[in-house]
Design a protein around this motif. Sequence first.
Motif, mmCIF file in Angstrom:
data_model
loop_
_atom_site.group_PDB
_atom_site.id
_atom_site.type_symbol
_atom_site.label_atom_id
_atom_site.label_comp_id
_atom_site.label_asym_id
_atom_site.label_seq_id
_atom_site.Cartn_x
_atom_site.Cartn_y
_atom_site.Cartn_z
ATOM 1 N N ASN A 223 0.816 -1.212 0.000
ATOM 2 C CA ASN A 223 0.000 0.000 0.000
ATOM 3 C C ASN A 223 0.852 1.264 0.000
ATOM 4 O OD1 ASN A 223 -2.671 1.458 0.500
ATOM 5 N ND2 ASN A 223 -1.496 2.087 2.285
ATOM 6 N N GLU A 224 1.919 1.288 0.800
ATOM 7 C CA GLU A 224 2.786 2.468 0.845
ATOM 8 C C GLU A 224 3.337 2.809 -0.531
ATOM 9 O OE1 GLU A 224 5.868 3.315 3.661
ATOM 10 O OE2 GLU A 224 4.866 2.191 5.247
ATOM 11 N N VAL A 225 3.833 1.798 -1.230
ATOM 12 C CA VAL A 225 4.398 2.027 -2.561
ATOM 13 C C VAL A 225 3.303 2.441 -3.545
ATOM 14 C CG1 VAL A 225 5.624 0.961 -4.492
ATOM 15 C CG2 VAL A 225 6.283 0.418 -2.143
ATOM 16 N N ALA A 226 2.161 1.781 -3.480
ATOM 17 C CA ALA A 226 1.068 2.088 -4.401
ATOM 18 C C ALA A 226 0.532 3.497 -4.190
ATOM 19 C CB ALA A 226 -0.050 1.061 -4.245
ATOM 20 N N VAL A 227 0.363 3.897 -2.933
ATOM 21 C CA VAL A 227 -0.143 5.251 -2.646
ATOM 22 C C VAL A 227 0.835 6.311 -3.151
ATOM 23 C CG1 VAL A 227 -0.659 6.897 -0.796
ATOM 24 C CG2 VAL A 227 -1.603 4.587 -0.713
ATOM 25 N N ALA A 228 2.122 6.090 -2.933
ATOM 26 C CA ALA A 228 3.118 7.046 -3.421
ATOM 27 C C ALA A 228 3.055 7.161 -4.943
ATOM 28 C CB ALA A 228 4.510 6.618 -2.977
ATOM 29 N N ALA B 181 7.481 -7.060 -0.524
ATOM 30 C CA ALA B 181 6.240 -6.445 -1.016
ATOM 31 C C ALA B 181 6.528 -5.178 -1.805
ATOM 32 C CB ALA B 181 5.313 -6.153 0.151
ATOM 33 N N ARG B 182 7.463 -4.385 -1.324
ATOM 34 C CA ARG B 182 7.821 -3.155 -2.060
ATOM 35 C C ARG B 182 8.385 -3.496 -3.441
ATOM 36 N NH1 ARG B 182 7.801 1.323 1.405
ATOM 37 N NH2 ARG B 182 7.437 0.668 3.562
#
Length: 380
Positions: free
Chosen positions: A326-331, A372-373
């Motif tokens: 999620n962190e990577v996708a949101v960025a 995941a990243r």
Amino acid sequence: MKKVSLLGSTGSIGVQSLDVIKRHGLTVTALAAKSNWKLIAEQALEFKPNLVCIYDSDHVDELKDALKGTGITVLSGMDGLCEAACEPESDIVLNSVVGMVGLEPTLAAINAGKDIALANKETLVAGGMLVTEAIKQKGVKLYPVDSEHSAIFQSLEAGNRRDLHKIILTASGGPFFGKTWEELEQMTASDALKHPNWNMGAKITIDSSTLMNKGFEFLEAMWLFDVRPSQIEVVVHRESVVHSAVEFNDGSIIAQLGVPDMRIPIQYALLYPDRPESSVRRLSLTDYGSLSFQKPDIETFKCLGLCIKAAEIADTTAPAIVNAANEVAVASFLRGEIGFNDIARLAESAFVNIEHKTVNSLSDVLNADKSARDFVLSKI
């Protein structure tokens, strides 16, 4: 008066925390920020901590120049963040950094015997087992700062913990409440950043629009209050007046209400159990007139449903995988590289395709986070 180490001082929660600290005459022993060296320099000159940390080492020289002659120690990177969390004079660490970066300093602070006021969701989402075990071993206190978890924490004080039947976790529904999956395909970052009730940073606001934020809070609640997924009910409450509630075995429901202002839970976490005057405006129920409650649409807002699935195997790396994806996708979404619904697609794909391993150590979580990243970056 308590001495506070504040991590994430230049963000929305950090700035509001300093407002609370100043109002009640608390002492700041350490400040830490990601990259805004100008603002943290201003904060350091006003609050005079023993040390400051700028996580982004590219700005450390600028911060050192700005604080030259003050006697304030300037640090950087993860080592500096952990040192700020362990500042010897501090009584409590308020962790409001955004992202997985918050886990290691939280664990460092606990191991140093510091009480924790936690506003960093990823700490419990990704490392809930590690954090709760460390807290038990060290005998420190953990005070939730999220408005929902603070409300649960406060409501539980109305009865015996053994009599808890379930937690009612409220959600505003975000800016896209009522929309279909097809309509969400067209939503832009500008649309998603228009939260109806709360003023938050970009990452958390996007998470609120996908309901990933509520999914993370679901996972947090499990660890904070030692409950099963079946004991948590998510309820959409558009007005954000009832911040959450608990139901006891006798059928009584106790809730905490207030205007949507983060300074209330921040103050309660820092000053617990005292409730002095705050600068927050008073809640008038008659001004609202009516309050509404509805079931969430987890078929449309797939991120919430994904987190509930991860909650069933919360002792594995599954939540850390969802969080990192999620962190990577949101960025990427904020940079305009992917569409709104791609956030959910990528998070679900990482959850399905990356092996879930039992969490035994910090390295297990960090390895899952990296996997995941890398997975999401390979798909963008």
